[in-house]
Design a protein around this motif. Structure first.
Motif, PDB file in Angstrom:
ATOM      1  N   GLY A 269       0.653  -1.062  -0.134  1.00 25.43           N
ATOM      2  CA  GLY A 269       0.034  -0.173   0.006  1.00 25.43           C
ATOM      3  C   GLY A 269       0.878   1.152  -0.113  1.00 25.43           C
ATOM      4  N   THR A 270       1.905   1.259   0.633  1.00 26.36           N
ATOM      5  CA  THR A 270       2.927   2.319   0.829  1.00 26.36           C
ATOM      6  C   THR A 270       3.218   2.614  -0.664  1.00 26.36           C
TER       7      THR A 270
ATOM      8  N   ASP B 131      -6.238   7.513  -0.435  1.00 25.49           N
ATOM      9  CA  ASP B 131      -5.582   6.350   0.161  1.00 25.49           C
ATOM     10  C   ASP B 131      -6.737   5.480   0.717  1.00 25.49           C
TER      11      ASP B 131
ATOM     12  N   ARG C  75      -8.406   0.560   2.846  1.00 21.49           N
ATOM     13  CA  ARG C  75      -9.568  -0.084   3.292  1.00 21.49           C
ATOM     14  C   ARG C  75     -11.060   0.479   2.660  1.00 21.49           C
TER      15      ARG C  75
HETATM   16  C1  LIG Z   1      -4.644   3.653   5.546  1.00 23.52           C
HETATM   17  C2  LIG Z   1      -3.295   2.940   5.029  1.00 23.52           C
HETATM   18  N1  LIG Z   1      -2.825   3.534   3.910  1.00 23.52           N
HETATM   19  C3  LIG Z   1      -1.717   2.836   3.401  1.00 23.52           C
HETATM   20  C4  LIG Z   1      -1.092   1.624   4.272  1.00 23.52           C
HETATM   21  C5  LIG Z   1       0.078   0.899   3.620  1.00 23.52           C
HETATM   22  O1  LIG Z   1      -0.087  -0.265   3.341  1.00 23.52           O
HETATM   23  P1  LIG Z   1       1.184  -1.361   3.469  1.00 23.52           P
HETATM   24  O2  LIG Z   1       1.357  -1.839   4.749  1.00 23.52           O
HETATM   25  O3  LIG Z   1       0.718  -2.515   2.593  1.00 23.52           O
HETATM   26  O4  LIG Z   1       2.423  -0.678   2.905  1.00 23.52           O
HETATM   27  C6  LIG Z   1      -1.745   1.357   5.668  1.00 23.52           C
HETATM   28  C7  LIG Z   1      -1.221   0.175   6.134  1.00 23.52           C
HETATM   29  O5  LIG Z   1      -1.468  -0.206   7.205  1.00 23.52           O
HETATM   30  C8  LIG Z   1      -2.671   1.906   5.830  1.00 23.52           C
HETATM   31  O6  LIG Z   1      -3.308   1.846   7.092  1.00 23.52           O
END
Ligand SMILES: Cc1ncc(COP(=O)(O)O)c(C=O)c1O
Length: 325
Positions: free
Chosen positions: A39-40, A152, A155
């Motif tokens: 996600g990052t 973002d 979820r």
């Molecule tokens: C709202 C939100 N955005 C982005 C991320 C990043 O996801 P990842 O851990 O797969 O890099 C998270 C991770 O918990 C998150 O809670």
């Protein structure tokens, strides 16, 4: 996953990755999608797409993932600086706050705002849902200011299920968005960045640039396809389990949580208010086989595809035990 048809994601010819990207674009109503490892990475590529110059500003709520966990990454990879707005207990900001944050730096003409970033559900406050009408109000303000929007939506499917709003409707209000198949949806790995074809072409270039072309990624994408197919259908179960857990913890440790505040799949319990140090509670729950983490000095519990009703009862039993002790 073992039977996944694979190619080479560097060349963009992994058939299972292509299928996942097409399905993600379809579900979000965007023209195209790009499959990345985290996600990052999806957020960082998304931010970078809109970002015009080092030292320019991205407007975001102060507790947003991009402006907290990703603050260093944003600075190092793209030279992004955040202008933050302080949200309420649900991580939400008013349209007035957004309007003020988007004000151009008319007199000095030094502070440049390149992007408005939103987050739904809001993770740090415990999975709270941003209302579609709020997102629409922010969108209008951003458009008036000539500023694009990134969502973002790590979820976003939880937000969709909890609010009854189709995910596509949230996505229609932003230029680019990302979501994780690796969270509540249940895949082990992976996120998708979604948006217009031209931006996703550039996103693919940046993904390769940062070493994110992961060759035979179809093995993972196969799990992503199952997560997209089956995940949204069962997220309401996670939400019900989170509510059950919150109700029980509220009863066991009065004042630690308002069960009504649980909107999706996260439960944040404030044990300090009830006289127990957060890390101590986490340690003791862990010793009883219940994995939790810390968030904003509270014990963070998350329900997902691997958490059953029995698991929730086990967790409740552990809470009972640590409080009794
Ligand atoms: C709202 C939100 N955005 C982005 C991320 C990043 O996801 P990842 O851990 O797969 O890099 C998270 C991770 O918990 C998150 O809670």
């Amino acid at each position: 996953m073992a039977e996944a048809e694979v190619g080479d994601d560097w060349y963009g010819d992994d058939p299972t990755v292509i299928r996942l990207q097409e399905r993600a674009a379809e579900l979000t109503g965007k023209e195209a999608a790009l499959y990345v490892a985290t996600g990052t990475m999806a957020n960082q590529i998304g931010l970078r797409l809109h970002f015009k110059g080092t030292g320019h500003l991205v407007v975001a709520e102060a507790g947003a993932h991009v402006a907290t966990t990703e603050v260093m990454t944003s600075a190092v990879l793209s030279g992004i600086v955040y202008r933050t707005m302080r949200g309420d207990a649900r991580g939400q900001v008013s349209a007035d706050q957004v309007g003020e944050a988007l004000q151009p730096d008319e007199y000095y003409d030094v502070e440049m705002i390149d992007l408005l970033a939103a987050e739904n559900t809001h993770g740090a406050t415990g999975g709270n849902v941003m209302a579609l009408e709020d997102l629409r109000a922010y969108r209008k303000l951003a458009q008036d200011a000539g500023v694009p929007m990134h969502l973002d939506g790590a979820r976003i499917f939880n937000a969709g299920v909890a609010s009854g709003v189709p995910v596509e409707d949230f996505c229609a209000e932003v230029d680019t968005m990302m979501f994780c198949v690796s969270k509540g949806l249940g895949a082990p790995i992976g996120s998708l960045l979604c948006g217009p074809v031209d931006l996703m072409r550039e996103a693919r270039r940046i993904k390769i640039l940062v070493g994110g072309a992961w060759r035979q990624a179809g093995i993972m994408a196969a799990a992503g396809l199952i997560a997209l197919e089956d995940g949204p259908k069962r997220l309401h179960e996670d939400h019900a389990r989170a509510r059950r857990l919150a109700e029980a913890v509220a009863e066991i440790l009065p004042g630690s949580i308002d069960p009504g505040s649980v909107e999706t799949n996260m439960v944040l319990a404030d044990t300090e208010r009830a006289g127990m140090a957060t890390l101590e509670a986490i340690r003791r729950l862990g010793a009883l086989g219940v994995g939790t983490t810390i968030q904003s000095r509270r014990v963070r519990m998350v329900t997902h595809v691997d958490i059953s009703d029995d698991d929730v009862e086990t967790a409740i039993g552990a809470w009972r035990e640590i409080v009794a002790a």
